[in-house]
Design an enzyme around this catalytic site. Structure first.
Site, PDB file in Angstrom:
ATOM      1  CG  LEU A 155      -1.799   1.240   1.391  1.00 62.87           C
ATOM      2  CD1 LEU A 155      -2.856   1.325   0.299  1.00 62.87           C
ATOM      3  CD2 LEU A 155      -2.476   1.241   2.764  1.00 62.87           C
TER       4      LEU A 155
ATOM      5  CE  LYS B   8      10.221   5.714   1.146  1.00 64.13           C
ATOM      6  NZ  LYS B   8      10.681   6.141  -0.180  1.00 64.13           N
TER       7      LYS B   8
ATOM      8  CB  SER C  72      -0.346  -3.053   3.720  1.00 62.94           C
ATOM      9  OG  SER C  72       0.135  -1.989   4.508  1.00 62.94           O
TER      10      SER C  72
HETATM   11  C1  BG6 Z   1       4.332   0.187   6.059  1.00 64.67           C
HETATM   12  C2  BG6 Z   1       5.140   1.459   5.934  1.00 64.67           C
HETATM   13  O1  BG6 Z   1       3.472   0.067   4.978  1.00 64.67           O
HETATM   14  O2  BG6 Z   1       3.572   0.209   7.266  1.00 64.67           O
HETATM   15  C3  BG6 Z   1       6.009   1.653   7.166  1.00 64.67           C
HETATM   16  O3  BG6 Z   1       5.947   1.405   4.756  1.00 64.67           O
HETATM   17  C4  BG6 Z   1       5.146   1.616   8.416  1.00 64.67           C
HETATM   18  O4  BG6 Z   1       6.700   2.879   7.064  1.00 64.67           O
HETATM   19  C5  BG6 Z   1       4.356   0.311   8.455  1.00 64.67           C
HETATM   20  O5  BG6 Z   1       5.952   1.712   9.584  1.00 64.67           O
HETATM   21  C6  BG6 Z   1       3.443   0.192   9.672  1.00 64.67           C
HETATM   22  O6  BG6 Z   1       2.424   1.147   9.570  1.00 64.67           O
HETATM   23  P1  BG6 Z   1       1.370   1.449  10.727  1.00 64.67           P
HETATM   24  O7  BG6 Z   1       0.307   2.257  10.023  1.00 64.67           O
HETATM   25  O8  BG6 Z   1       0.857   0.148  11.223  1.00 64.67           O
HETATM   26  O9  BG6 Z   1       2.082   2.215  11.777  1.00 64.67           O
HETATM   27 MG    MG Z   2       5.636   0.352   0.891  1.00 62.98          MG
END
Ligand code: BG6
Ligand code: MG
Length: 218
Positions: A10, A45, A114
Protein backbone atom coordinates in the site's frame (compact mmCIF):
# COMPACT_ATOMS: atom_id res chain seq x y z
CA UNK A 1 4.73 -18.08 -17.26
CA UNK A 2 1.33 -17.72 -15.71
CA UNK A 3 0.44 -14.85 -13.36
CA UNK A 4 -2.96 -15.43 -11.76
CA UNK A 5 -2.82 -12.82 -9.01
CA UNK A 6 -1.21 -9.46 -8.29
CA UNK A 7 -0.43 -8.45 -4.70
CA UNK A 8 0.11 -4.78 -3.93
CA UNK A 9 1.91 -3.14 -1.08
CA UNK A 10 0.00 0.00 0.00
CA UNK A 11 2.38 2.69 1.29
CA UNK A 12 4.52 3.94 -1.61
CA UNK A 13 2.79 1.77 -4.23
CA UNK A 14 -0.88 2.77 -4.14
CA UNK A 15 -0.50 6.01 -2.13
CA UNK A 16 2.43 8.12 -0.96
CA UNK A 17 1.93 7.84 2.79
CA UNK A 18 5.71 7.70 3.45
CA UNK A 19 5.69 11.50 3.84
CA UNK A 20 2.98 11.28 6.55
CA UNK A 21 4.97 8.61 8.40
CA UNK A 22 8.05 10.84 8.05
CA UNK A 23 6.30 13.97 9.38
CA UNK A 24 4.86 12.05 12.35
CA UNK A 25 8.19 10.38 13.23
CA UNK A 26 9.92 13.76 12.77
CA UNK A 27 7.65 15.27 15.42
CA UNK A 28 8.43 12.44 17.84
CA UNK A 29 12.16 12.95 17.20
CA UNK A 30 11.98 16.69 17.82
CA UNK A 31 10.00 16.09 21.03
CA UNK A 32 12.86 13.80 22.08
CA UNK A 33 15.34 16.58 21.22
CA UNK A 34 16.91 15.46 17.93
CA UNK A 35 16.44 15.88 14.20
CA UNK A 36 15.37 12.87 12.10
CA UNK A 37 16.83 13.54 8.64
CA UNK A 38 14.95 12.65 5.46
CA UNK A 39 17.96 10.61 4.30
CA UNK A 40 17.11 8.06 7.03
CA UNK A 41 13.48 7.77 5.91
CA UNK A 42 14.21 5.04 3.34
CA UNK A 43 15.02 2.72 6.27
CA UNK A 44 11.47 3.08 7.62
CA UNK A 45 9.74 1.96 4.42
CA UNK A 46 7.99 -1.38 4.70
CA UNK A 47 9.14 -1.78 8.29
CA UNK A 48 6.63 -2.30 11.14
CA UNK A 49 5.72 0.53 13.55
CA UNK A 50 7.83 -0.79 16.46
CA UNK A 51 10.80 -1.58 14.19
CA UNK A 52 10.52 1.98 12.81
CA UNK A 53 10.64 3.34 16.36
CA UNK A 54 13.75 1.27 17.07
CA UNK A 55 15.44 2.81 13.99
CA UNK A 56 14.39 6.31 15.10
CA UNK A 57 15.77 5.78 18.61
CA UNK A 58 19.00 4.36 17.17
CA UNK A 59 19.42 7.50 15.00
CA UNK A 60 18.82 9.70 18.07
CA UNK A 61 21.09 7.53 20.31
CA UNK A 62 18.23 7.18 22.77
CA UNK A 63 17.67 4.28 25.18
CA UNK A 64 14.24 3.88 26.76
CA UNK A 65 12.26 1.11 28.43
CA UNK A 66 9.51 -0.89 26.65
CA UNK A 67 6.57 0.91 28.31
CA UNK A 68 7.90 4.31 27.15
CA UNK A 69 8.37 2.82 23.69
CA UNK A 70 4.74 1.77 23.59
CA UNK A 71 3.65 5.30 24.55
CA UNK A 72 5.82 6.85 21.82
CA UNK A 73 4.53 4.41 19.18
CA UNK A 74 0.97 5.22 20.24
CA UNK A 75 1.65 8.96 20.09
CA UNK A 76 3.21 8.63 16.62
CA UNK A 77 0.21 6.62 15.43
CA UNK A 78 -2.25 9.22 16.74
CA UNK A 79 -0.40 11.89 14.74
CA UNK A 80 -0.31 9.64 11.65
CA UNK A 81 -4.02 8.83 11.92
CA UNK A 82 -4.85 12.55 12.12
CA UNK A 83 -3.10 12.98 8.73
CA UNK A 84 -4.64 9.96 7.01
CA UNK A 85 -8.10 11.00 8.21
CA UNK A 86 -7.75 13.91 5.78
CA UNK A 87 -6.81 11.70 2.79
CA UNK A 88 -8.97 11.67 -0.33
CA UNK A 89 -9.07 9.58 -3.56
CA UNK A 90 -6.98 12.35 -5.21
CA UNK A 91 -3.96 10.90 -3.40
CA UNK A 92 -4.06 7.57 -5.25
CA UNK A 93 -0.82 7.48 -7.26
CA UNK A 94 -1.08 8.04 -11.05
CA UNK A 95 -2.16 5.03 -13.13
CA UNK A 96 -3.07 2.80 -10.18
CA UNK A 97 -6.87 2.79 -10.66
CA UNK A 98 -6.60 2.12 -14.40
CA UNK A 99 -4.13 -0.73 -13.81
CA UNK A 100 -6.35 -2.33 -11.13
CA UNK A 101 -9.36 -2.08 -13.45
CA UNK A 102 -7.42 -3.66 -16.31
CA UNK A 103 -6.28 -6.53 -14.09
CA UNK A 104 -9.83 -7.23 -13.00
CA UNK A 105 -11.16 -7.20 -16.56
CA UNK A 106 -8.36 -9.63 -17.55
CA UNK A 107 -9.43 -12.00 -14.75
CA UNK A 108 -6.32 -11.47 -12.59
CA UNK A 109 -7.07 -11.59 -8.84
CA UNK A 110 -5.94 -8.65 -6.70
CA UNK A 111 -4.81 -8.51 -3.06
CA UNK A 112 -3.32 -5.93 -0.75
CA UNK A 113 -0.32 -7.01 1.34
CA UNK A 114 0.64 -4.23 3.75
CA UNK A 115 2.57 -4.02 7.01
CA UNK A 116 0.32 -1.17 8.12
CA UNK A 117 -2.34 -1.60 10.79
CA UNK A 118 -4.00 1.45 9.21
CA UNK A 119 -4.28 -0.07 5.72
CA UNK A 120 -8.03 -0.79 5.88
CA UNK A 121 -8.75 2.77 7.05
CA UNK A 122 -6.60 4.22 4.24
CA UNK A 123 -8.31 2.09 1.57
CA UNK A 124 -11.62 3.31 2.94
CA UNK A 125 -10.52 6.98 2.85
CA UNK A 126 -9.30 6.75 -0.75
CA UNK A 127 -12.37 4.69 -1.72
CA UNK A 128 -10.40 1.77 -3.15
CA UNK A 129 -11.55 -1.12 -0.95
CA UNK A 130 -13.80 -2.71 -3.57
CA UNK A 131 -10.94 -3.08 -6.07
CA UNK A 132 -9.28 -5.76 -3.89
CA UNK A 133 -10.35 -9.41 -3.68
CA UNK A 134 -8.39 -9.83 -0.42
CA UNK A 135 -6.83 -7.41 2.06
CA UNK A 136 -4.00 -8.56 4.34
CA UNK A 137 -2.79 -5.82 6.67
CA UNK A 138 -0.63 -5.43 9.77
CA UNK A 139 -3.47 -6.67 11.98
CA UNK A 140 -3.59 -10.04 10.20
CA UNK A 141 0.12 -10.92 10.33
CA UNK A 142 2.29 -11.90 13.26
CA UNK A 143 5.73 -11.58 11.60
CA UNK A 144 6.67 -8.43 9.69
CA UNK A 145 8.29 -8.19 6.22
CA UNK A 146 10.87 -9.47 5.17
CA UNK A 147 9.05 -12.54 6.49
CA UNK A 148 6.79 -13.82 3.66
CA UNK A 149 3.71 -14.25 5.90
CA UNK A 150 1.76 -11.23 4.59
CA UNK A 151 2.07 -12.31 0.94
CA UNK A 152 1.56 -16.03 1.61
CA UNK A 153 -1.66 -15.18 3.48
CA UNK A 154 -2.74 -13.03 0.53
CA UNK A 155 -2.10 -15.86 -1.92
CA UNK A 156 -3.93 -18.35 0.33
CA UNK A 157 -6.94 -16.04 0.68
CA UNK A 158 -7.09 -15.73 -3.13
CA UNK A 159 -6.58 -19.48 -3.56
CA UNK A 160 -3.54 -18.95 -5.84
CA UNK A 161 -0.16 -20.70 -5.55
CA UNK A 162 2.78 -18.40 -4.66
CA UNK A 163 4.59 -19.07 -7.95
CA UNK A 164 1.57 -17.67 -9.83
CA UNK A 165 1.61 -14.41 -7.83
CA UNK A 166 3.26 -11.12 -8.74
CA UNK A 167 4.06 -8.59 -5.99
CA UNK A 168 4.43 -4.81 -6.46
CA UNK A 169 6.65 -3.32 -3.73
CA UNK A 170 8.52 -0.05 -3.04
CA UNK A 171 10.62 -1.21 -0.06
CA UNK A 172 13.55 -3.59 0.20
CA UNK A 173 11.93 -5.38 3.17
CA UNK A 174 8.87 -6.03 0.97
CA UNK A 175 10.92 -7.26 -1.99
CA UNK A 176 12.73 -9.65 0.34
CA UNK A 177 9.35 -10.81 1.73
CA UNK A 178 8.03 -11.51 -1.79
CA UNK A 179 11.26 -13.32 -2.71
CA UNK A 180 10.97 -15.40 0.49
CA UNK A 181 7.40 -16.25 -0.56
CA UNK A 182 8.65 -17.54 -3.94
CA UNK A 183 6.70 -14.91 -5.90
CA UNK A 184 7.49 -12.73 -8.91
CA UNK A 185 8.35 -9.13 -8.03
CA UNK A 186 8.21 -5.71 -9.64
CA UNK A 187 9.87 -2.95 -7.62
CA UNK A 188 8.33 0.53 -7.62
CA UNK A 189 10.92 3.31 -7.36
CA UNK A 190 14.64 3.58 -8.06
CA UNK A 191 16.65 0.42 -8.96
CA UNK A 192 19.52 1.43 -6.61
CA UNK A 193 17.17 1.17 -3.60
CA UNK A 194 15.52 -2.10 -4.71
CA UNK A 195 17.73 -5.15 -5.02
CA UNK A 196 16.47 -8.56 -6.21
CA UNK A 197 13.27 -7.46 -7.95
CA UNK A 198 12.58 -9.04 -11.39
CA UNK A 199 12.13 -5.52 -12.78
CA UNK A 200 11.90 -2.01 -11.33
CA UNK A 201 9.50 0.61 -12.71
CA UNK A 202 9.01 4.22 -11.52
CA UNK A 203 5.24 3.79 -11.06
CA UNK A 204 2.04 2.89 -12.91
CA UNK A 205 1.77 6.03 -15.02
CA UNK A 206 3.21 4.30 -18.10
CA UNK A 207 2.61 0.72 -17.06
CA UNK A 208 -0.47 -1.19 -18.11
CA UNK A 209 -1.56 -4.76 -18.89
CA UNK A 210 0.33 -4.71 -22.23
CA UNK A 211 3.62 -3.98 -20.44
CA UNK A 212 2.86 -6.65 -17.85
CA UNK A 213 2.14 -9.20 -20.61
CA UNK A 214 5.39 -8.33 -22.39
CA UNK A 215 7.34 -9.06 -19.18
CA UNK A 216 5.55 -12.19 -17.93
CA UNK A 217 3.24 -13.77 -20.50
CA UNK A 218 5.60 -14.53 -23.39
C1 BG6 B 1 4.33 0.19 6.06
C2 BG6 B 1 5.14 1.46 5.93
O1 BG6 B 1 3.47 0.07 4.98
O2 BG6 B 1 3.57 0.21 7.27
C3 BG6 B 1 6.01 1.65 7.17
O3 BG6 B 1 5.95 1.40 4.76
C4 BG6 B 1 5.15 1.62 8.42
O4 BG6 B 1 6.70 2.88 7.06
C5 BG6 B 1 4.36 0.31 8.46
O5 BG6 B 1 5.95 1.71 9.58
C6 BG6 B 1 3.44 0.19 9.67
O6 BG6 B 1 2.42 1.15 9.57
P1 BG6 B 1 1.37 1.45 10.73
O7 BG6 B 1 0.31 2.26 10.02
O8 BG6 B 1 0.86 0.15 11.22
O9 BG6 B 1 2.08 2.21 11.78
MG1 MG C 1 5.64 0.35 0.89
Amino acid sequence: MNIKACLFDLDGVVVDTARYHFIAWGKIASELGFNFPETENERLKGVSRMASLDILLEVGHINIDPSQKNLLAERKNNLYVSYINEMTPDEILPGVIQFLDELRSEGILIALGSASKNATAILDKIKLTEKFDAVIDGNKVSIAKPDPEVFLKGAAELGVRPESCLVFEDAQAGIDAARNAGMHIIGIGQPENLKNADFVIPGFQNFNFNELSALYFQ
